[in-house]
Motif scaffolding. Structure first.
Motif, PDB file in Angstrom:
ATOM      1  N   ILE A 111      29.925  -3.113  -6.058  1.00  0.00           N
ATOM      2  CA  ILE A 111      31.095  -3.623  -5.486  1.00  0.00           C
ATOM      3  C   ILE A 111      32.282  -2.905  -6.403  1.00  0.00           C
ATOM      4  CG2 ILE A 111      32.566  -5.476  -5.570  1.00  0.00           C
ATOM      5  CD1 ILE A 111      30.115  -7.264  -5.520  1.00  0.00           C
ATOM      6  N   LYS A 112      33.285  -2.221  -5.470  1.00  0.00           N
ATOM      7  CA  LYS A 112      34.052  -1.490  -6.128  1.00  0.00           C
ATOM      8  C   LYS A 112      35.542  -2.311  -6.211  1.00  0.00           C
ATOM      9  CE  LYS A 112      31.641   2.626  -5.022  1.00  0.00           C
ATOM     10  NZ  LYS A 112      31.603   3.816  -4.101  1.00  0.00           N
ATOM     11  N   ILE A 113      36.361  -2.022  -7.198  1.00  0.00           N
ATOM     12  CA  ILE A 113      37.744  -2.715  -7.522  1.00  0.00           C
ATOM     13  C   ILE A 113      38.685  -1.813  -8.167  1.00  0.00           C
ATOM     14  CG2 ILE A 113      39.124  -4.516  -8.270  1.00  0.00           C
ATOM     15  CD1 ILE A 113      35.429  -5.073  -8.647  1.00  0.00           C
ATOM     16  N   PRO A 114      39.610  -1.414  -7.067  1.00  0.00           N
ATOM     17  CA  PRO A 114      40.728  -0.463  -7.852  1.00  0.00           C
ATOM     18  C   PRO A 114      40.996  -1.114  -8.959  1.00  0.00           C
ATOM     19  CG  PRO A 114      41.075  -1.001  -5.568  1.00  0.00           C
ATOM     20  CD  PRO A 114      40.093  -2.012  -5.968  1.00  0.00           C
ATOM     21  N   LEU A 115      41.241  -0.087 -10.227  1.00  0.00           N
ATOM     22  CA  LEU A 115      41.599  -0.403 -11.386  1.00  0.00           C
ATOM     23  C   LEU A 115      43.005  -0.804 -11.443  1.00  0.00           C
ATOM     24  CD1 LEU A 115      40.045   2.807 -13.208  1.00  0.00           C
ATOM     25  CD2 LEU A 115      39.442   0.293 -13.583  1.00  0.00           C
ATOM     26  N   GLU A 116      43.860  -0.273 -10.523  1.00  0.00           N
ATOM     27  CA  GLU A 116      45.412  -0.615 -10.568  1.00  0.00           C
ATOM     28  C   GLU A 116      45.591  -2.264 -10.196  1.00  0.00           C
ATOM     29  OE1 GLU A 116      47.060   1.975  -7.826  1.00  0.00           O
ATOM     30  OE2 GLU A 116      46.168   1.243  -6.119  1.00  0.00           O
ATOM     31  N   ASP A 117      44.742  -2.746  -9.682  1.00  0.00           N
ATOM     32  CA  ASP A 117      44.698  -4.305  -9.197  1.00  0.00           C
ATOM     33  C   ASP A 117      44.152  -5.030 -10.297  1.00  0.00           C
ATOM     34  OD1 ASP A 117      45.445  -3.130  -6.630  1.00  0.00           O
ATOM     35  OD2 ASP A 117      43.629  -3.779  -5.622  1.00  0.00           O
ATOM     36  N   VAL A 145      33.019   3.372 -14.010  1.00  0.00           N
ATOM     37  CA  VAL A 145      34.384   3.904 -13.243  1.00  0.00           C
ATOM     38  C   VAL A 145      33.720   5.059 -12.511  1.00  0.00           C
ATOM     39  CG1 VAL A 145      36.543   4.761 -13.529  1.00  0.00           C
ATOM     40  CG2 VAL A 145      35.732   2.819 -15.409  1.00  0.00           C
ATOM     41  N   LYS A 146      34.643   5.130 -11.281  1.00  0.00           N
ATOM     42  CA  LYS A 146      34.303   6.134 -10.395  1.00  0.00           C
ATOM     43  C   LYS A 146      35.571   6.075  -9.584  1.00  0.00           C
ATOM     44  CE  LYS A 146      31.028   8.502  -7.257  1.00  0.00           C
ATOM     45  NZ  LYS A 146      29.614   8.410  -6.542  1.00  0.00           N
ATOM     46  N   ASN A 147      36.080   7.057  -9.380  1.00  0.00           N
ATOM     47  CA  ASN A 147      37.271   7.361  -8.288  1.00  0.00           C
ATOM     48  C   ASN A 147      38.471   6.373  -8.704  1.00  0.00           C
ATOM     49  OD1 ASN A 147      35.925   9.729  -7.242  1.00  0.00           O
ATOM     50  ND2 ASN A 147      34.909   8.261  -5.576  1.00  0.00           N
ATOM     51  N   PHE A 148      38.712   6.187  -9.992  1.00  0.00           N
ATOM     52  CA  PHE A 148      39.714   5.270 -10.306  1.00  0.00           C
ATOM     53  C   PHE A 148      39.311   3.745  -9.799  1.00  0.00           C
ATOM     54  CE2 PHE A 148      41.782   9.497  -9.265  1.00  0.00           C
ATOM     55  CZ  PHE A 148      41.916   9.872 -10.643  1.00  0.00           C
ATOM     56  N   GLN A 149      38.315   3.498  -9.655  1.00  0.00           N
ATOM     57  CA  GLN A 149      37.499   2.078  -9.391  1.00  0.00           C
ATOM     58  C   GLN A 149      36.529   1.550 -10.471  1.00  0.00           C
ATOM     59  OE1 GLN A 149      36.341   2.975  -5.088  1.00  0.00           O
ATOM     60  NE2 GLN A 149      37.858   1.609  -4.510  1.00  0.00           N
ATOM     61  N   LEU A 150      36.660   0.253 -10.641  1.00  0.00           N
ATOM     62  CA  LEU A 150      35.787  -0.173 -11.350  1.00  0.00           C
ATOM     63  C   LEU A 150      34.620  -0.673 -10.598  1.00  0.00           C
ATOM     64  CD1 LEU A 150      34.569  -1.882 -14.252  1.00  0.00           C
ATOM     65  CD2 LEU A 150      35.572  -3.723 -13.185  1.00  0.00           C
ATOM     66  N   VAL A 151      33.323  -0.171 -10.912  1.00  0.00           N
ATOM     67  CA  VAL A 151      32.209  -0.162 -10.280  1.00  0.00           C
ATOM     68  C   VAL A 151      31.370  -1.256 -10.814  1.00  0.00           C
ATOM     69  CG1 VAL A 151      30.097   0.944  -9.181  1.00  0.00           C
ATOM     70  CG2 VAL A 151      32.107   2.102  -9.547  1.00  0.00           C
ATOM     71  N   TYR A 152      30.983  -2.388 -10.047  1.00  0.00           N
ATOM     72  CA  TYR A 152      30.264  -3.529 -10.426  1.00  0.00           C
ATOM     73  C   TYR A 152      28.721  -3.269  -9.715  1.00  0.00           C
ATOM     74  CZ  TYR A 152      28.276  -8.403 -10.301  1.00  0.00           C
ATOM     75  OH  TYR A 152      27.457  -9.580 -10.545  1.00  0.00           O
ATOM     76  N   ASN A 153      27.603  -3.299 -10.684  1.00  0.00           N
ATOM     77  CA  ASN A 153      26.226  -3.084 -10.317  1.00  0.00           C
ATOM     78  C   ASN A 153      25.500  -4.197 -10.728  1.00  0.00           C
ATOM     79  OD1 ASN A 153      23.601  -1.291 -10.651  1.00  0.00           O
ATOM     80  ND2 ASN A 153      23.999  -2.044  -8.711  1.00  0.00           N
ATOM     81  N   PRO A 154      25.189  -5.401  -9.970  1.00  0.00           N
ATOM     82  CA  PRO A 154      24.521  -6.330 -10.411  1.00  0.00           C
ATOM     83  C   PRO A 154      22.976  -6.161 -10.627  1.00  0.00           C
ATOM     84  CG  PRO A 154      25.700  -7.102  -8.628  1.00  0.00           C
ATOM     85  CD  PRO A 154      25.738  -5.541  -8.701  1.00  0.00           C
ATOM     86  N   GLU A 155      22.357  -6.522 -11.782  1.00  0.00           N
ATOM     87  CA  GLU A 155      21.031  -6.269 -12.050  1.00  0.00           C
ATOM     88  C   GLU A 155      20.013  -6.694 -11.146  1.00  0.00           C
ATOM     89  OE1 GLU A 155      19.048  -6.940 -15.992  1.00  0.00           O
ATOM     90  OE2 GLU A 155      18.429  -8.584 -14.953  1.00  0.00           O
ATOM     91  N   ASN A 156      19.054  -5.815 -10.691  1.00  0.00           N
ATOM     92  CA  ASN A 156      18.189  -6.017  -9.570  1.00  0.00           C
ATOM     93  C   ASN A 156      18.953  -5.914  -8.119  1.00  0.00           C
ATOM     94  OD1 ASN A 156      16.030  -6.559 -11.478  1.00  0.00           O
ATOM     95  ND2 ASN A 156      16.673  -8.675 -11.478  1.00  0.00           N
ATOM     96  N   SER A 157      19.801  -5.325  -8.084  1.00  0.00           N
ATOM     97  CA  SER A 157      20.377  -4.878  -6.999  1.00  0.00           C
ATOM     98  C   SER A 157      20.970  -3.462  -6.620  1.00  0.00           C
ATOM     99  CB  SER A 157      21.959  -5.813  -6.935  1.00  0.00           C
ATOM    100  OG  SER A 157      22.655  -5.409  -5.392  1.00  0.00           O
ATOM    101  N   ASN A 158      20.874  -3.110  -5.596  1.00  0.00           N
ATOM    102  CA  ASN A 158      21.319  -1.713  -5.026  1.00  0.00           C
ATOM    103  C   ASN A 158      22.649  -1.788  -4.705  1.00  0.00           C
ATOM    104  OD1 ASN A 158      18.651  -0.557  -5.658  1.00  0.00           O
ATOM    105  ND2 ASN A 158      17.847  -1.369  -4.046  1.00  0.00           N
ATOM    106  N   GLU A 159      23.345  -2.556  -4.313  1.00  0.00           N
ATOM    107  CA  GLU A 159      24.672  -2.859  -3.805  1.00  0.00           C
ATOM    108  C   GLU A 159      25.680  -2.618  -4.865  1.00  0.00           C
ATOM    109  OE1 GLU A 159      25.438  -5.533  -0.921  1.00  0.00           O
ATOM    110  OE2 GLU A 159      23.487  -5.353   0.343  1.00  0.00           O
TER     111      GLU A 159
END
Length: 297
Positions: free
Chosen positions: A32-38, A16-30
């Motif tokens: 994906i952020k999804i607002p928690l309120e959604d 979690v960062k800045n009220f967002q769920l942060v998804y980090n796939p294995e072997n990836s540097n990218e």
């Protein structure tokens, strides 16, 4: 209120960062952020998903339900926010003090709506009205077990050569869909100030979700219809695919009729729990409203 259902089926890290769920796939540097309120629901399908207790706590604050799955990719754990209602103590007192006649009237109403919805499934698929004649036969507490009688007929019409608890893809799909509904109801039961283990009809000392297992009954036919429309061969014993699960998760966003409105099944879960509380406070089973198929009279 959150509306997104997220399915994580690959190894990854969640934070979690800045009220967002942060998804980090294995072997990836990218990321994906999804607002928690959604977010409404998170499904953790893969066994190698990493997350922190902080994320679990934040999900509780945002009323997000989390499902964890076993090695067969079936939900086996539910994490749901608890006691968010401002009048929990009074509501629980009313729940504990439910009289037997009151519980029997509630169960009668639940069973009648379940059979009505089952009948509508058969009408939609086969133009079959056989179950209609059973609805008015349900007595207080369903003491003659009309639910069991109709269930046997219902499954024999819905699926060929079907055995409810056999290891088939049809049953895997039903179980997956029911688990999602059960967890969603458990979330709204807790957020309405109710105790999930104190049921109306279900009363097992080993079951922490007796009330969810009561209220889910009128919702089950919505999953039954979805599984029937998947047209799974009755002999198929393969596991559910990612696409199958994604399809079944859309149950929460399907439209149903609740009172005189068309709302999502997820919203119907919430409103059903809220109306259950009102029925407790006023000791009136007629206040409890349950979901219907759109167009049902």
């Amino acid at each position: 209120m959150g509306y997104k259902t997220l399915l994580f089926s690959q190894p990854c890290q969640l934070s979690v960062k800045n009220f967002q769920l942060v998804y980090n796939p294995e072997n990836s540097n990218e990321d994906i952020k999804i607002p928690l309120e959604d977010i409404s629901t998170i499904i953790l399908e893969h066994l190698q998903i990493k997350l922190s207790n902080y994320l679990l706590s934040i999900c509780g604050e945002y009323n997000i339900t989390i499902f964890s799955c076993d090695k067969y990719h079936q939900p086996n754990t539910i994490l749901t926010p608890f006691s968010q209602h401002s009048r929990t103590t009074q509501i629980v007192k009313n729940q504990i003090n439910m009289s037997e006649p009151f519980k029997k009237r509630l169960w009668q109403k639940i069973v009648q709506q379940k059979i009505t919805n089952q009948s509508n499934v058969l009408k939609i698929l086969f133009n079959n009205e056989e179950l209609d004649r059973y609805i008015e036969k349900v007595q207080s507490g369903d003491k003659t077990n009309i639910e069991g009688q109709t269930s046997k007929k219902y499954w024999s019409i819905l699926f060929k050569n079907f055995k409810r608890h056999s290891e088939t893809k049809q049953n895997y799909a039903l179980n997956y869909g029911y688990a999602v509904l059960r967890g969603t109801l458990a979330k709204y039961i807790a957020s309405s100030g109710l105790i999930p283990s104190i049921g109306v009809h279900h009363c097992s000392e080993l079951n922490s979700f007796n009330l969810a297992d009561d209220l889910i009954e009128s919702f089950r036919p919505f999953i039954d219809l979805m599984v029937a429309e998947m047209k799974i061969n009755e002999k198929d014993t393969t596991t559910l695919t990612k696409a199958d699960k994604a399809y079944l998760l859309t149950i929460l966003h399907k439209q149903c009729q609740y009172k005189n409105e068309q709302i999502t099944v997820q919203n119907a879960c919430e409103y059903t729990c809220q109306n259950f509380v009102k029925s407790l406070v006023q000791k009136d089973s007629n206040i409890l409203d349950l979901p219907q198929f759109i167009g049902e009279k």
